[in-house]
Design a protein around this motif. Structure first.
Motif, PDB file in Angstrom:
ATOM      1  N   SER A  16     -42.393   2.822  65.915  1.00 44.77           N
ATOM      2  CA  SER A  16     -43.861   2.736  66.045  1.00 44.77           C
ATOM      3  C   SER A  16     -44.561   3.413  64.877  1.00 44.77           C
ATOM      4  N   LEU A  19     -40.727   5.866  59.120  1.00 43.55           N
ATOM      5  CA  LEU A  19     -39.646   5.126  58.458  1.00 43.55           C
ATOM      6  C   LEU A  19     -39.259   3.879  59.254  1.00 43.55           C
ATOM      7  N   ALA A  97     -34.431   7.669  65.007  1.00 43.74           N
ATOM      8  CA  ALA A  97     -34.877   8.426  66.198  1.00 43.74           C
ATOM      9  C   ALA A  97     -35.750   9.566  65.725  1.00 43.74           C
ATOM     10  N   THR A 194     -40.199  12.508  52.755  1.00 43.12           N
ATOM     11  CA  THR A 194     -40.953  11.247  52.688  1.00 43.12           C
ATOM     12  C   THR A 194     -42.242  11.410  53.487  1.00 43.12           C
ATOM     13  N   THR A 196     -44.419  10.756  55.926  1.00 44.51           N
ATOM     14  CA  THR A 196     -44.681  10.087  57.212  1.00 44.51           C
ATOM     15  C   THR A 196     -45.442  11.081  58.086  1.00 44.51           C
TER      16      THR A 196
HETATM   17  P1  NAD Z   1     -42.104   9.925  62.598  1.00 45.72           P
HETATM   18  O1  NAD Z   1     -42.379  11.093  63.482  1.00 45.72           O
HETATM   19  O2  NAD Z   1     -43.141   9.461  61.644  1.00 45.72           O
HETATM   20  O3  NAD Z   1     -41.610   8.698  63.479  1.00 45.72           O
HETATM   21  C1  NAD Z   1     -40.633   8.890  64.471  1.00 45.72           C
HETATM   22  C2  NAD Z   1     -40.526   7.646  65.347  1.00 45.72           C
HETATM   23  O4  NAD Z   1     -39.530   7.918  66.340  1.00 45.72           O
HETATM   24  C3  NAD Z   1     -41.815   7.336  66.117  1.00 45.72           C
HETATM   25  O5  NAD Z   1     -41.987   5.939  66.146  1.00 45.72           O
HETATM   26  C4  NAD Z   1     -41.523   7.880  67.516  1.00 45.72           C
HETATM   27  O6  NAD Z   1     -42.251   7.220  68.516  1.00 45.72           O
HETATM   28  C5  NAD Z   1     -40.037   7.566  67.621  1.00 45.72           C
HETATM   29  N1  NAD Z   1     -39.299   8.342  68.614  1.00 45.72           N
HETATM   30  C6  NAD Z   1     -39.195   9.692  68.667  1.00 45.72           C
HETATM   31  N2  NAD Z   1     -38.411  10.042  69.706  1.00 45.72           N
HETATM   32  C7  NAD Z   1     -38.029   8.899  70.329  1.00 45.72           C
HETATM   33  C8  NAD Z   1     -37.245   8.604  71.482  1.00 45.72           C
HETATM   34  N3  NAD Z   1     -36.693   9.580  72.218  1.00 45.72           N
HETATM   35  N4  NAD Z   1     -37.054   7.311  71.838  1.00 45.72           N
HETATM   36  C9  NAD Z   1     -37.625   6.319  71.116  1.00 45.72           C
HETATM   37  N5  NAD Z   1     -38.391   6.526  70.021  1.00 45.72           N
HETATM   38  C10 NAD Z   1     -38.590   7.806  69.629  1.00 45.72           C
HETATM   39  O7  NAD Z   1     -40.751  10.365  61.823  1.00 45.72           O
HETATM   40  P2  NAD Z   1     -40.147   9.838  60.435  1.00 45.72           P
HETATM   41  O8  NAD Z   1     -40.599  10.746  59.351  1.00 45.72           O
HETATM   42  O9  NAD Z   1     -40.332   8.382  60.312  1.00 45.72           O
HETATM   43  O10 NAD Z   1     -38.597  10.198  60.640  1.00 45.72           O
HETATM   44  C11 NAD Z   1     -37.668   9.336  61.262  1.00 45.72           C
HETATM   45  C12 NAD Z   1     -36.304  10.013  61.253  1.00 45.72           C
HETATM   46  O11 NAD Z   1     -35.916  10.280  59.897  1.00 45.72           O
HETATM   47  C13 NAD Z   1     -36.277  11.360  61.978  1.00 45.72           C
HETATM   48  O12 NAD Z   1     -35.046  11.524  62.621  1.00 45.72           O
HETATM   49  C14 NAD Z   1     -36.410  12.355  60.843  1.00 45.72           C
HETATM   50  O13 NAD Z   1     -35.859  13.622  61.149  1.00 45.72           O
HETATM   51  C15 NAD Z   1     -35.622  11.657  59.752  1.00 45.72           C
HETATM   52  N6  NAD Z   1     -35.986  12.130  58.416  1.00 45.72           N
HETATM   53  C16 NAD Z   1     -37.284  12.051  58.001  1.00 45.72           C
HETATM   54  C17 NAD Z   1     -37.603  12.556  56.738  1.00 45.72           C
HETATM   55  C18 NAD Z   1     -39.034  12.542  56.215  1.00 45.72           C
HETATM   56  O14 NAD Z   1     -39.303  13.225  55.231  1.00 45.72           O
HETATM   57  N7  NAD Z   1     -39.937  11.808  56.825  1.00 45.72           N
HETATM   58  C19 NAD Z   1     -36.603  13.099  55.919  1.00 45.72           C
HETATM   59  C20 NAD Z   1     -35.311  13.136  56.381  1.00 45.72           C
HETATM   60  C21 NAD Z   1     -34.996  12.644  57.648  1.00 45.72           C
END
Ligand code: NAD
Length: 267
Positions: A16, A19, A97, A194, A196
């Protein structure tokens, strides 16, 4: 370059925002049918509208939102079943996730460990078990796990990520070895910092918990990145689109970072 993703069926988890949504967007743009999941119907509808509004109304491929909380195995089963009911196949699985909480080891409770293992590792394993029979039957599958640069270089205050995500890499590599014969290719991608919503929240939290300005907190991140800026979600999504495309038919079992040079190790 035509990626050959037209009419493929892509299931993108936790899509939603951030990433996951960026991945759903690139698949839709390339002509794939996309199932997006998260815990909130409202946020999923917003994500679907956001993506559809970017492209012309002539598109015939679909985005289907399905609510599922990846913490629960029965909801994962239903998500896969509903995807099959809608499209009859799953060509591409992108596992994503929510991220685990950040804190030093002594502040992490046993419940935090259970929750993170459940969400960040077991939900990947559970989804793969549900999807594999369809991919095996099709003799075609592309599986991508979104992890973090923490699998290449442990990050401060992120012991949950540093630990659980290495389990994802071990499972993905074993899968790649066992299922190559079925034309199921499996790769892990590792986002660096990144921009987000999650990253914006992390920056806000740091501003609130320290006396630093937002500019200084941002600088603290960007100084560690040779390209001198945070990544954009679509930069990770482009790699995922390529890895799942007809142009990447000899790439499996890899773990690739998209991090502007953040990871300092050679491999
Ligand atoms: P975000 O918070 O922008 O988006 C997270 C998404 O996961 C949302 O759509 C949320 O609704 C969904 N979500 C969360 N828990 C859930 C569940 N239990 N069931 C179903 N959906 C669920 O986060 P993001 O920045 O897009 O990050 C995504 C993943 O990548 C995370 O695991 C994060 O730790 C990892 N990550 C992000 C970064 C960064 O800099 N953004 C860097 C390294 C790793």
């Amino acid at each position: 370059m035509n990626l050959g993703l037209e009419n493929k069926v892509a299931l993108v988890l936790a899509a939603s925002k951030g990433l996951g949504r960026a991945c759903a967007q690139v698949f839709y743009k390339e002509g794939a049918n996309v199932v997006i999941c998260s815990r909130s119907q409202e946020n999923l509808i917003l994500a679907k509208q956001y993506i559809e509004n970017k492209y012309s109304s002539e598109k015939t491929n679909k985005i289907v939102p399905i609510v599922a909380d990846l913490c629960f195995e029965d909801q994962i089963s239903l998500l896969v079943e509903k995807t099959i009911q809608e499209f009859g196949r799953i060509d591409i699985l992108v596992h994503n996730a929510g991220g685990p909480p950040s804190a030093p080891i002594e502040k992490i409770t046993m419940k935090d460990w259970d929750d993170s293992i459940n969400l960040n590792l077991l939900s990947f394993i559970r989804t793969v078990y549900k999807v594999l029979p369809y991919m095996k039957k099709q003799k075609f599958g592309r599986i991508i796990a979104i992890t973090s640069v923490s699998v290449k270089q442990p990050l401060d205050n992120l012991v949950l990520s540093n630990t659980t995500r290495l389990g994802v890499v071990g499972f993905a590599k074993t899968l790649a070895n066992e299922y190559a014969k079925d034309n199921i290719l499996v790769n892990v991608v590792c986002p660096g910092p990144t921009l987000t919503d999650r990253m914006k929240d992390l920056i806000d939290l740091t501003v609130q918990s320290t006396s630093k300005s937002e500019e200084d907190v941002m600088k603290n991140w960007t100084e560690q990145i040779p390209l001198g800026r945070l990544g954009k979600p679509e930069e990770l999504a482009s790699l995922i689109a390529f890895l799942t495309s007809q142009k990447a038919t000899y790439i499996t079992g890899t773990t690739i970072q998209v991090d502007g040079g953040f990871v300092k190790s050679s491999l």
